[in-house]
Design an enzyme around this catalytic site. Structure first.
Site, mmCIF file in Angstrom:
data_model
loop_
_atom_site.group_PDB
_atom_site.id
_atom_site.type_symbol
_atom_site.label_atom_id
_atom_site.label_comp_id
_atom_site.label_asym_id
_atom_site.label_seq_id
_atom_site.Cartn_x
_atom_site.Cartn_y
_atom_site.Cartn_z
ATOM 1 N N ASP A 218 -99.799 34.790 56.157
ATOM 2 C CA ASP A 218 -99.988 36.291 55.631
ATOM 3 C C ASP A 218 -100.850 35.945 54.833
ATOM 4 O OD1 ASP A 218 -99.001 38.900 54.772
ATOM 5 O OD2 ASP A 218 -97.161 38.546 55.979
ATOM 6 N N HIS A 241 -104.161 36.267 56.154
ATOM 7 C CA HIS A 241 -104.667 37.623 55.750
ATOM 8 C C HIS A 241 -105.546 38.301 55.210
ATOM 9 C CE1 HIS A 241 -100.909 38.226 58.814
ATOM 10 N NE2 HIS A 241 -101.763 38.019 58.946
#
Length: 403
Positions: A218, A241
């Site tokens: 993430d 991310h």
């Protein structure tokens, strides 16, 4: 004269004796002396808590020593305040339970709370053993998963030379913290591990992340409401991310995000690069004074992105525009390669258009060729190299002075 000499000798002895006593009180607290066992099976959480209790009572700085070896650790809460600074000399490897279900949903795995002065060092690691949790999460199960290392209301923290790996959820979570620095910290989880943010923070100020490597499934760095004066320097991100300001506007009464400066960082193979994101509709929030400077992108999905239509689900279309105000954002000297043609996406709110967005010296390629940009509800101020050309003509250079 003799009496005077005796007085000074006695005073000196008392000073030395006091120093010796204080040193004795501040001796290291080795968890193996409190029952900790480095066999990877015996729960050493009670030993850690006993060592912390002794260190916390010391009027001088004390260290909790976790020596080399594998120490299994159930959920633990180290709760101050303490009489002096606490050090955690993590030389070994702390191992979490594989069971993804948290015994106490109000706590994470390794919790540190209400301390003034915390040093974590030693070159060791924390292993969250997250694979079982990831597998079940990816199959669609709803699980209440623990973050790995949680700091709440900690002031004056120094976290350095430690590794956080395989977390079930966020690796490091800060809330209500002030003046905390991470130096040469490693986050290490695979790109398909869901929701495993590297370092996540909210309602915290004067946070620094320096010379670190952040690999996660993430956000490498997740910057939530109430973050003020965050600095990230010389840090590698990827996989993951990217580094995200937000998401914002998801809950009522969010505090502003102010003063985020990310400098001299490299992003490799990430889904996004530098990003601001806010929910459609929902609640009022704000982010201002956000700077991304001297950034290298290597095969990054969305190198530069403002997304005020953030929606990780599939049913957000047609909602009212975001109520989040974004202003004073600078993208400067960002270069490298994009894995998508549209390398710069600035999607701002129709209700609250982005203000004072500057883009200077951008050079991003796609498969060795040209990239494009897209802009909505924003008029960025442009200067220097523009590859891609970002949404409007560059600012003309100032005319030469008349002599």
């Amino acid at each position: 004269m003799a009496r005077s000499n005796n007085f000074y000798i006695l005073a000196s002895l008392l000073v030395i004796l006091s120093f010796v006593c204080l040193k004795a009180q501040a001796q290291d607290q080795d968890i193996t002396q409190h029952g900790g066992v480095a066999d990877g099976k015996t729960d050493s959480a009670p030993a850690l808590l006993a060592a912390f209790t002794a260190a916390c009572a010391s009027p001088t700085p004390s260290n909790i020593v976790i020596p080399k070896g594998d120490f299994f650790m159930s959920q633990v809460v180290l709760n101050g305040p303490c009489k002096s600074t606490i050090g955690i000399n993590l030389q070994g490897n702390l191992i979490a339970p594989t069971n993804p279900i948290t015994p106490d949903p109000k706590s994470d795995w390794f919790n540190v709370r209400n301390l003034v002065g915390l040093n974590v060092f030693g070159g060791g690691s924390m292993n969250g053993q997250g694979k079982q949790a990831w597998d079940r999460k990816l199959k669609g199960e709803t699980l209440d998963l623990m973050a790995m290392f949680s700091m709440s209301f900690v002031t004056n923290g120094d976290i350095r030379d430690v590794t956080f790996t395989q977390s079930k959820n966020t690796h490091v979570h800060l809330y209500g913290c002030k003046n905390v620095t991470f130096t040469k910290v490693t986050i290490d989880s695979p790109d398909l591990s869901p929701n495993t943010d590297g370092i996540k923070m909210g309602v915290s100020s004067d946070i620094s992340i320096l010379d670190s490597t952040l690999k996660s499934g993430d956000d490498c760095v997740a910057i939530l409401s109430g973050t003020e004066r965050l600095t990230v320097v010389n840090t590698n991100c990827g996989p993951g991310h990217g580094m995200s300001v937000g998401s914002m506007g998801g809950t009522p009464n969010e505090k502003d995000i102010v003063g985020v400066h990310i400098t001299n960082c490299t992003f490799t193979g990430t889904m996004n690069g530098v990003r601001l994101k806010s929910w459609q509709d929902k609640f009022v929030a704000a982010a201002t004074d956000v700077k991304f400077e001297d950034i290298i992108m290597v095969n990054v999905g969305n190198p530069i992105i403002i997304d005020q239509e953030y929606c990780p689900a599939a049913n957000c279309g047609g909602k009212a525009p975001s109520k989040v105000k974004i202003s004073k954002v600078a993208f400067t000297n960002i270069r490298g390669s994009s894995s998508t043609e549209n390398a710069v996406k600035l999607t701002c709110s129709q209700l609250e258009p982005c203000k004072d967005v500057t883009i200077t010296d951008i050079n991003l390629t796609f498969n060795g060729g040209k990239t494009i940009s897209s802009c909505t509800n924003v008029q960025p101020i442009l200067s220097g190299v523009q590859n891609p050309q970002v949404c409007s003509a560059p600012v003309a250079p100032a005319p030469a002075p008349v002599v």
